[in-house]
Design a protein around this motif. Structure first.
Motif, short mmCIF file in Angstrom:
data_model
loop_
_atom_site.label_atom_id
_atom_site.label_comp_id
_atom_site.label_asym_id
_atom_site.label_seq_id
_atom_site.Cartn_x
_atom_site.Cartn_y
_atom_site.Cartn_z
N THR A 155 -8.97 -1.40 -10.10
CA THR A 155 -8.16 -1.09 -11.29
C THR A 155 -8.90 -1.44 -12.58
OG1 THR A 155 -7.04 -3.22 -10.98
CG2 THR A 155 -5.92 -1.26 -10.16
N ALA A 156 -9.61 -2.55 -12.62
CA ALA A 156 -10.27 -3.00 -13.85
C ALA A 156 -11.34 -2.03 -14.33
CB ALA A 156 -10.88 -4.39 -13.64
N GLN A 157 -12.01 -1.38 -13.39
CA GLN A 157 -13.10 -0.47 -13.77
C GLN A 157 -12.74 1.00 -13.56
OE1 GLN A 157 -16.90 -1.67 -12.09
NE2 GLN A 157 -16.51 -3.81 -12.54
N GLY A 158 -11.49 1.27 -13.29
CA GLY A 158 -11.02 2.65 -13.23
C GLY A 158 -11.32 3.41 -11.95
N TRP A 159 -11.69 2.74 -10.88
CA TRP A 159 -12.00 3.43 -9.63
C TRP A 159 -10.75 4.06 -9.02
CZ3 TRP A 159 -16.79 4.68 -8.61
CH2 TRP A 159 -17.81 3.95 -9.22
N TYR A 160 -9.61 3.45 -9.21
CA TYR A 160 -8.36 4.03 -8.71
C TYR A 160 -8.18 5.44 -9.27
CZ TYR A 160 -3.34 4.84 -8.26
OH TYR A 160 -2.11 5.40 -7.99
N HIS A 161 -8.43 5.61 -10.54
CA HIS A 161 -8.28 6.93 -11.16
C HIS A 161 -9.40 7.88 -10.75
CE1 HIS A 161 -4.83 5.71 -13.41
NE2 HIS A 161 -5.48 4.66 -13.88
N ARG A 162 -10.60 7.37 -10.57
CA ARG A 162 -11.72 8.23 -10.16
C ARG A 162 -11.51 8.81 -8.77
NH1 ARG A 162 -16.85 4.59 -12.09
NH2 ARG A 162 -15.56 3.58 -13.64
N PHE A 163 -10.96 8.00 -7.87
CA PHE A 163 -10.71 8.50 -6.51
C PHE A 163 -9.53 9.47 -6.49
CE2 PHE A 163 -13.64 5.30 -5.11
CZ PHE A 163 -14.04 5.68 -3.85
N ASP A 164 -8.59 9.30 -7.38
CA ASP A 164 -7.45 10.21 -7.53
C ASP A 164 -6.73 10.46 -6.19
OD1 ASP A 164 -5.70 11.83 -8.99
OD2 ASP A 164 -6.87 13.64 -8.55
N LEU A 165 -6.38 9.38 -5.53
CA LEU A 165 -5.69 9.47 -4.24
C LEU A 165 -4.18 9.36 -4.44
CD1 LEU A 165 -8.01 7.09 -2.21
CD2 LEU A 165 -7.97 9.59 -2.11
N PRO A 166 -3.41 10.02 -3.59
CA PRO A 166 -1.95 9.93 -3.68
C PRO A 166 -1.42 8.68 -2.97
CG PRO A 166 -2.54 11.43 -1.93
CD PRO A 166 -3.83 10.99 -2.57
N ILE A 167 -1.89 7.52 -3.45
CA ILE A 167 -1.52 6.24 -2.84
C ILE A 167 -1.18 5.23 -3.93
CG2 ILE A 167 -2.96 6.58 -0.79
CD1 ILE A 167 -5.02 4.68 -2.11
N ASP A 168 -0.51 4.18 -3.54
CA ASP A 168 -0.24 3.07 -4.45
C ASP A 168 -1.57 2.40 -4.80
OD1 ASP A 168 0.32 -0.01 -4.82
OD2 ASP A 168 2.22 1.01 -5.22
N LYS A 169 -1.71 1.98 -6.03
CA LYS A 169 -2.99 1.39 -6.45
C LYS A 169 -3.29 0.07 -5.74
CE LYS A 169 -1.24 -0.79 -10.65
NZ LYS A 169 -1.35 -0.80 -12.10
N ARG A 170 -2.30 -0.53 -5.07
CA ARG A 170 -2.52 -1.77 -4.32
C ARG A 170 -2.97 -1.52 -2.89
NH1 ARG A 170 3.29 -3.90 -5.53
NH2 ARG A 170 3.48 -1.71 -5.06
N ALA A 171 -2.92 -0.27 -2.44
CA ALA A 171 -3.26 0.06 -1.04
C ALA A 171 -4.70 -0.29 -0.73
CB ALA A 171 -3.01 1.54 -0.78
N THR A 172 -4.90 -0.80 0.50
CA THR A 172 -6.25 -1.13 0.96
C THR A 172 -6.62 -0.36 2.23
OG1 THR A 172 -5.48 -2.97 2.32
CG2 THR A 172 -6.12 -3.48 0.03
N GLY A 173 -5.67 0.39 2.75
CA GLY A 173 -5.91 1.11 4.00
C GLY A 173 -5.40 0.38 5.22
N TYR A 174 -5.00 -0.87 5.05
CA TYR A 174 -4.46 -1.63 6.18
C TYR A 174 -3.20 -0.94 6.69
CZ TYR A 174 -2.71 -5.42 9.04
OH TYR A 174 -2.24 -6.17 10.08
N GLY A 175 -3.18 -0.60 7.96
CA GLY A 175 -2.03 0.05 8.57
C GLY A 175 -1.98 1.55 8.37
#
Length: 169
Positions: A67-87
């Motif tokens: 989130t701090a460096q904007g990777w969440y927006h660069r990946f542009d995934l339809p997921i919660d920004k807290r998601a890590t892939g666990y489960g």
């Protein structure tokens, strides 16, 4: 050699394995799944990076690179920004689309934040309790090794999938 030096060496080996698994592959190859229920290289690398980012930020008491460096927006995934892939389920794995540059860019940024944090550590810091939800409570040293273990396993899985892809063309 200090404990911090050993940790830096180990985390650097993850970086080498991640780059070896990803570099030069097309998005199609990165998304390839050797079985409909299997994880892709892209998902494996994204997940191991998210876990490292999440766990290191927590113990360093800092914001995640995601989130701090904007990777969440660069990946542009339809997921919660807290998601890590666990489960994640196979359908969740299928959603992840990313180029080699995007994956390694995010990984490298997390790697650098991890090393910056490790360089601040002294031997006594590794005994600090960072998670009391377990019995025994988890120390910083144990958490750092846990992340290493998880990341190395996923990086090895990504390298294996790359080998399969290269074999089948």
């Amino acid at each position: 050699m200090t404990s911090a030096d050993v940790l830096i060496e180990a985390y650097t080996r993850i970086k080498e394995t991640v780059h070896g698994a990803v570099d030069g592959l097309s998005e199609e190859h990165l998304r390839h799944r050797i079985d409909p229920g299997a994880n892709s290289i892209a998902w494996l690398v994204w997940h191991l990076t998210r876990v490292q980012d999440d766990h290191i930020a927590a113990v360093a008491e800092s914001e995640q690179v995601w989130t701090a460096q904007g990777w969440y927006h660069r990946f542009d995934l339809p997921i919660d920004k807290r998601a890590t892939g666990y489960g994640d389920l196979p359908a969740d794995v299928a959603v992840l689309r990313a180029s080699a540059g995007l994956l390694t860019g995010y990984y490298d940024a997390v790697h650098e934040q991890t090393l910056r944090f490790i360089r601040t550590l002294r031997e006594h810091d590794l005994e600090r309790i960072v998670d009391t939800r377990w019995d025994p409570p988890v120390t910083l040293g144990v958490r750092l090794v846990s992340v290493l273990d998880d990341d190395l396993q996923h990086a090895g899985q990504a390298a294996f999938v790359r080998g399969v892809i290269e074999r089948i063309g």
